[in-house]
Design a protein around this motif. Structure first.
Motif, PDB file in Angstrom:
ATOM      1  N   CYS A 171      -7.327 -65.865  11.349  1.00 26.67           N
ATOM      2  CA  CYS A 171      -8.361 -65.013  11.946  1.00 26.67           C
ATOM      3  C   CYS A 171      -9.028 -65.615  13.173  1.00 26.67           C
ATOM      4  O   CYS A 171      -9.611 -64.871  13.972  1.00 26.67           O
ATOM      5  CB  CYS A 171      -9.423 -64.673  10.903  1.00 26.67           C
ATOM      6  N   ALA A 172      -8.984 -66.937  13.316  1.00 27.13           N
ATOM      7  CA  ALA A 172      -9.674 -67.558  14.448  1.00 27.13           C
ATOM      8  C   ALA A 172      -8.825 -68.567  15.202  1.00 27.13           C
ATOM      9  O   ALA A 172      -9.288 -69.105  16.201  1.00 27.13           O
ATOM     10  CB  ALA A 172     -10.963 -68.228  13.974  1.00 27.13           C
ATOM     11  N   GLY A 173      -7.624 -68.844  14.723  1.00 28.70           N
ATOM     12  CA  GLY A 173      -6.755 -69.731  15.479  1.00 28.70           C
ATOM     13  C   GLY A 173      -7.078 -71.205  15.361  1.00 28.70           C
ATOM     14  O   GLY A 173      -6.692 -72.005  16.224  1.00 28.70           O
ATOM     15  N   ILE A 174      -7.784 -71.616  14.296  1.00 27.65           N
ATOM     16  CA  ILE A 174      -7.925 -73.048  14.046  1.00 27.65           C
ATOM     17  C   ILE A 174      -6.543 -73.583  13.656  1.00 27.65           C
ATOM     18  O   ILE A 174      -5.813 -72.959  12.895  1.00 27.65           O
ATOM     19  CB  ILE A 174      -8.927 -73.314  12.910  1.00 27.65           C
ATOM     20  N   PHE A 446     -17.104 -65.982   9.318  1.00 23.79           N
ATOM     21  CA  PHE A 446     -17.012 -67.446   9.244  1.00 23.79           C
ATOM     22  C   PHE A 446     -15.919 -68.045  10.123  1.00 23.79           C
ATOM     23  O   PHE A 446     -16.127 -69.145  10.685  1.00 23.79           O
ATOM     24  CB  PHE A 446     -16.895 -67.928   7.788  1.00 23.79           C
ATOM     25  N   PRO A 447     -14.741 -67.399  10.312  1.00 23.35           N
ATOM     26  CA  PRO A 447     -13.754 -68.039  11.186  1.00 23.35           C
ATOM     27  C   PRO A 447     -14.248 -68.154  12.636  1.00 23.35           C
ATOM     28  O   PRO A 447     -14.045 -69.192  13.283  1.00 23.35           O
ATOM     29  CB  PRO A 447     -12.538 -67.114  11.076  1.00 23.35           C
ATOM     30  N   GLY A 448     -14.909 -67.101  13.122  1.00 28.08           N
ATOM     31  CA  GLY A 448     -15.427 -67.136  14.488  1.00 28.08           C
ATOM     32  C   GLY A 448     -16.540 -68.143  14.654  1.00 28.08           C
ATOM     33  O   GLY A 448     -16.619 -68.858  15.668  1.00 28.08           O
ATOM     34  N   ASN A 492      -7.205 -55.514  12.104  1.00 25.24           N
ATOM     35  CA  ASN A 492      -6.161 -55.971  13.030  1.00 25.24           C
ATOM     36  C   ASN A 492      -6.741 -56.471  14.354  1.00 25.24           C
ATOM     37  O   ASN A 492      -6.006 -56.982  15.190  1.00 25.24           O
ATOM     38  CB  ASN A 492      -5.096 -54.889  13.257  1.00 25.24           C
ATOM     39  N   ARG A 493      -8.067 -56.351  14.525  1.00 23.76           N
ATOM     40  CA  ARG A 493      -8.726 -56.905  15.713  1.00 23.76           C
ATOM     41  C   ARG A 493      -9.571 -58.130  15.370  1.00 23.76           C
ATOM     42  O   ARG A 493     -10.425 -58.547  16.161  1.00 23.76           O
ATOM     43  CB  ARG A 493      -9.602 -55.829  16.373  1.00 23.76           C
ATOM     44  N   VAL A 494      -9.329 -58.726  14.203  1.00 23.60           N
ATOM     45  CA  VAL A 494     -10.215 -59.794  13.759  1.00 23.60           C
ATOM     46  C   VAL A 494     -10.155 -61.025  14.661  1.00 23.60           C
ATOM     47  O   VAL A 494     -11.162 -61.715  14.863  1.00 23.60           O
ATOM     48  CB  VAL A 494      -9.934 -60.163  12.285  1.00 23.60           C
ATOM     49  N   ARG A 495      -9.003 -61.314  15.264  1.00 22.96           N
ATOM     50  CA  ARG A 495      -8.943 -62.470  16.169  1.00 22.96           C
ATOM     51  C   ARG A 495      -9.745 -62.221  17.444  1.00 22.96           C
ATOM     52  O   ARG A 495     -10.368 -63.141  17.990  1.00 22.96           O
ATOM     53  CB  ARG A 495      -7.486 -62.826  16.487  1.00 22.96           C
TER      54      ARG A 495
END
Length: 536
Positions: A171-174, A446-448, A492-495
């Motif tokens: 979701c955030a690309g960590i 939380f991911p953002g 589907n827009r979470v990132r």
């Protein structure tokens, strides 16, 4: 990263590409003869994964299949999850992760994450050296005592930490190598687990008191020594411990509690968005919460900050919030009110839940009880009597513990409810009307926030960051989504959502003097450059 060869390369989930290795790579890396002839790119591999996934007959079998994929080909797992987030997130996390945690010891295959028990006391820092990655930026830790609405699952709660770290990546690309799931296995009071021959955890009653807190303290300080750049996320601790640990560490290290702050932010975002449907001013809302645990308390406290930001005094802000528990409306004349809830106790008659709705006439009803069916037909109809478009948010997970289903909320309100839930529900039909229930998933928040902390190297995590994240999330809901009653954006827009939240968190970190690295002027490009994009 050391480049492996041959079978060792195929056995390493971070470097394995399986049938996607080219002819040249097969020659150079000692793979000739170890793979079938055909070269299949990642899109072709995804088709095979999805075909096999969809043939599984149950969600728990799908969970096991996806976990197996993660253990053998990390990039393919995350690429598939990102490209099919609507389908896969409910299998990797809520609601399926609840069943997976209950069955964790029975479906265990390969070790993932790090386990700490009371027998490690005095040596936690040294055993953290056993973890193979050293640049850790995200740690999700649980003690397994309050897993979703399922209670004490002991070491089986590791499934929660594993699932949350997967959401950070997808979701955030960590980067996966920067994430560490941790289980503080301090025992369990679940007798059935301790008697289960297959249970893998510390088979003794839970640590309590100073023995418990001193072990957590050693862990937190060991993390600062070994992984000084890590953000520590506390997950699924029982309510009293959740607040005590957050209060103990929040001004010392970069940490937060997702059940308290993440849930509060995603709920606040939904309330903000609902105002675009009801055409009411946020500052005018009356909000009622069923439940007085860590989630409800956190929601109440962040709502106060939001009302104050909207121009209200703190006293007026608290007057907008009402709590209900098993005994009915929480009022000031009551004895034994939880310390976090007491500031919200009103001078009012002690009345039942139904009577409280009649008298207070809340615009928004929020459930954080972990008890299924508490928003029954009488409650939903009473909300619909009070308002043309009542807002009903049933947060409890998993689905079997939700306060009411989407179908119930729409049917009992004659399609007028604005509904959101913690677990996903399918599209509902009521006569000729079609409803798409929104999911208030913490994966929106939380991911953002974590990405923003990683990007800014912020020393601490503040409530203002979560208040800002809620505003950003609400602003990301498209008008076409609002028009069909959705108060959260499509998953589907979470990132994209996480990217926007991370930028805002960086800005807050700068403004509050918490960013320990100078940030570039083009924050959007900088944050994007940090996001992991799985591929070959």
């Amino acid at each position: 990263m050391k480049l492996l060869r041959g079978k060792s390369l195929l056995d390493d989930p971070a470097q394995n590409k399986s049938t996607a290795f080219s002819r040249e790579e097969r020659n150079r890396l000692g793979l000739r003869g170890l793979l079938p002839y055909k070269i299949a790119d990642i899109q072709t591999q995804q088709k095979r994964v999805l075909g096999n996934l969809r043939r599984k007959n149950s969600d728990i079998e799908k969970y096991i299949f996806l976990n197996s994929l993660l253990e053998r080909n990390q990039r393919l797992f995350y690429r598939t999850m990102i490209d099919h987030i609507d389908e896969i997130l409910p299998l990797v996390y809520t609601p399926t992760v609840g069943e997976a945690c209950k069955e964790f010891a029975h479906i265990y295959r390969n070790p993932q994450g790090f386990y700490i028990t009371p027998e490690d006391r005095g040596e936690i820092a040294s055993i953290l050296d056993n973890w193979h990655e050293k640049d850790i930026r995200i740690i999700v830790v649980t003690d397994g005592e309050r897993i979703l609405g399922l209670g004490d699952l002991g070491a089986n709660g590791m499934g929660i930490s594993i699932g949350k770290t997967a959401l950070y990546v997808a979701c955030a690309g960590i980067y996966p190598s920067q994430c560490l799931p941790v289980m503080l296995d301090v025992g369990t009071n679940n007798q059935a687990l301790r008697e289960d021959l297959l249970y893998l955890g510390y088979p003794y009653p839970r640590l309590t008191g100073e023995a418990y807190f001193s072990l957590v303290d050693e862990f937190v300080h060991a993390v600062q020594e070994k992984f000084p750049n890590a953000l520590l996320q506390f997950e699924d601790f029982q309510s009293q411990h959740a607040f005590e640990l957050l209060d103990r560490y929040r001004n010392q290290v970069r940490c937060f509690n997702d059940d308290i702050q993440g849930t509060a932010a995603v709920t606040l975002a939904g309330v903000y968005s609902s105002c675009r449907i009801t055409h009411k001013r946020f500052a005018d809302l009356r909000i009622m919460l069923l439940g007085t645990g860590s989630a409800a308390s956190g929601i109440g406290e962040l709502m106060v900050s939001a009302f104050c930001a909207a121009g209200l005094s703190e006293q007026d802000a608290r007057s907008r919030l009402w709590f209900v528990d098993r005994q009915g409306l929480v009022v000031s004349s009551r004895e034994h009110i939880k310390s976090r809830i007491r500031p919200f106790a009103h001078d009012h008659a002690c009345v039942s839940f139904v009577e409280a709705i009649e008298r207070v006439r809340p615009d928004v009803l929020i459930g954080a009880t972990g008890v299924a069916g508490t928003f029954d037909e009488t409650i939903v109809k009473k909300m619909a009597e009070c308002h043309e478009r009542p807002v009903i948010i049933a947060l409890s997970n998993p689905t079997s513990h939700t306060e009411c289903t989407a179908e119930e909320a729409y049917r009992w309100s004659n399609g007028r409810a604005i509904f959101a839930s913690g677990s996903p529900f399918p599209v509902c039909r009521l006569g000729e009307s079609v409803f798409k229930p929104a999911q208030g998933n913490n994966a929106y928040i939380f991911p953002g926030v974590g990405l923003g902390i990683v990007a800014s190297h912020a020393r601490l995590v503040t409530d203002r960051m979560f208040l800002t994240a809620a505003k950003v999330l609400a602003d990301m809901v498209l008008q076409e989504e609002i028009e069909v009653g959705a108060i959260y954006p499509s998953l589907n827009r979470v990132r994209t959502v996480s990217h926007a939240i991370a930028i805002a968190v960086c800005q807050v970190a700068q403004q509050e003097g918490l960013a320990t690295h100078e940030l570039p002027q083009d924050l959007a490009a900088y944050v994007r450059s940090l996001m992991y994009e799985p591929g070959y």
